[in-house]
Design an enzyme around this catalytic site. Structure first.
Site, mmCIF file in Angstrom:
data_model
loop_
_atom_site.group_PDB
_atom_site.id
_atom_site.type_symbol
_atom_site.label_atom_id
_atom_site.label_comp_id
_atom_site.label_asym_id
_atom_site.label_seq_id
_atom_site.Cartn_x
_atom_site.Cartn_y
_atom_site.Cartn_z
ATOM 1 N N HIS A 41 40.161 41.893 45.319
ATOM 2 C CA HIS A 41 40.612 40.830 44.335
ATOM 3 C C HIS A 41 41.827 40.645 43.944
ATOM 4 C CE1 HIS A 41 36.128 40.328 44.032
ATOM 5 N NE2 HIS A 41 36.036 41.920 43.524
HETATM 6 O O1 RIB Z 1 36.213 40.165 39.199
HETATM 7 C C1 RIB Z 1 37.206 40.820 39.820
HETATM 8 C C2 RIB Z 1 38.177 41.154 38.794
HETATM 9 O O2 RIB Z 1 37.625 41.806 37.480
HETATM 10 C C3 RIB Z 1 39.340 42.053 38.878
HETATM 11 O O3 RIB Z 1 40.454 41.776 38.435
HETATM 12 C C4 RIB Z 1 38.752 43.275 38.786
HETATM 13 O O4 RIB Z 1 39.855 44.129 38.525
HETATM 14 C C5 RIB Z 1 38.314 43.125 37.552
HETATM 15 O O5 RIB Z 1 38.941 43.118 36.371
#
Ligand code: RIB
Ligand code: CA
Length: 312
Positions: free
Chosen positions: A240
């Site tokens: 992500h």
């Molecule tokens: O949904 C993914 C996000 O949420 C990423 O930034 C992960 O680190 C969590 O913070």
């Protein structure tokens, strides 16, 4: 401060994928990390801050100013993600505690100070809940005029959430902050949501190929993904936050659709993000998975590609 042509501030809540994103940002030559701001998100702010310092130590990073930020969402009760990131926020990987000192300004103040010092030049990359940016906007409403670009890892538009069927974690954790950020007139803001981040992942064979890595980014990636593969039994580790960092350097990696982003604040669909017509916000809905994999391998200095297109 690192060499590069795009000065960035990274707003982070390490978090195992934030840790990998920090390694990628340090390895991407076009990015110059001016500062790092931390906040509560995946785990509490004391821990996300300590984790940030420990990761910088592990990677032998230069003395980049790290500013502790928001300790809780604007309104909501804190909602962490220790189930995924482990009790230490770093997959229980046992990194040594850093001796680096924190910079004086708190996160929101640091964002404002850097933006005022270099008007229109800095790209802010938000990898956690948007609390720090919302607070900065609150005290300096004209902040959008002072930032070159904003890249946000957050939201889910054409697919379901990862906290509820509707909401992605960063938006769910502080929906009011997200609503304020998405409602502000940033001249260039790109939202990198689950629609694209769940498409880019390290798969188990790729993780296994990192098993014998010693030191640096390769071992960091292995240790950050270990809990997911070895304990939680998943088959892919979604990248992500690294994708959001990639977009700051290589906006060509994603295809975006413009509009206005609405955030649901009612309990029923808290944190749901909807793209509506009539706005300048760029929402990433497609990603060039192969090109991202090549970028990821180069930025982290990996011998081999470890990513693959995760199932849609
Ligand atoms: O949904 C993914 C996000 O949420 C990423 O930034 C992960 O680190 C969590 O913070
Ligand atoms: Ca994060």
């Amino acid at each position: 401060m690192t060499d590069g042509t795009i000065p960035v501030i990274l707003d982070v809540d390490p978090g195992v994928d934030d840790a990998v994103a920090l390694a990628a940002a340090l390895g991407e030559p076009s990015l110059s990390i001016e500062a790092i701001t931390t906040l509560a998100g995946n785990v509490g702010v004391e821990m996300t801050t300590a984790n940030t310092l420990a990761i910088l130590d592990w990677l032998g990073a230069p003395e980049i100013p790290v500013h502790r930020g928001a300790s809780r969402p604007l309104i909501r009760t804190p909602h962490d993600a220790t189930y995924f990131h482990g009790s230490d926020g770093l997959g229980e990987s046992g990194f040594a505690v850093s001796t680096r000192a924190l910079a004086a300004d708190r996160g929101p103040a640091a964002i404002v100070r850097h933006a005022m010092a270099r008007p229109g030049q800095i790209t802010l990359v938000c990898l956690g809940p948007l609390t720090n940016l919302a607070i900065a906007l609150n005290v300096v409403p004209w902040l959008p005029e002072l930032l070159r670009s904003v890249v946000v890892m957050g939201g889910a538009f054409e697919r379901g959430g990862n906290v509820t069927p509707f909401a992605e974690f960063n938006v769910f954790a502080d929906p009011e902050a997200a609503a304020q950020v998405f409602g502000a007139p940033f001249p260039d803001i790109t939202v990198v949501g689950l629609d694209v981040t769940e498409r880019v992942a390290i798969d188990r064979p790729g993780w296994e190929r990192l098993r014998d890595s010693r030191g640096g980014a390769a071992e960091l990636v292995y240790r950050m993904a270990r809990r997911s593969f070895a304990e939680r039994g998943v088959e892919v580790f979604a990248l992500h936050d690294p994708l959001a960092v990639a977009v700051a350097a290589r906006p060509d990696l994603v295809t975006t659709t413009g509009g206005r982003v609405d955030v649901a604040l009612g309990e029923a669909e808290r944190g749901k993000t909807t793209l509506r017509v009539g706005g300048e916000t760029k929402v990433a809905l497609e990603v060039n998975v192969t090109a991202f994999g090549e970028w990821f391998q180069a930025a982290l200095g990996l011998d081999d590609t470890v990513t693959r297109a995760a199932p849609v």
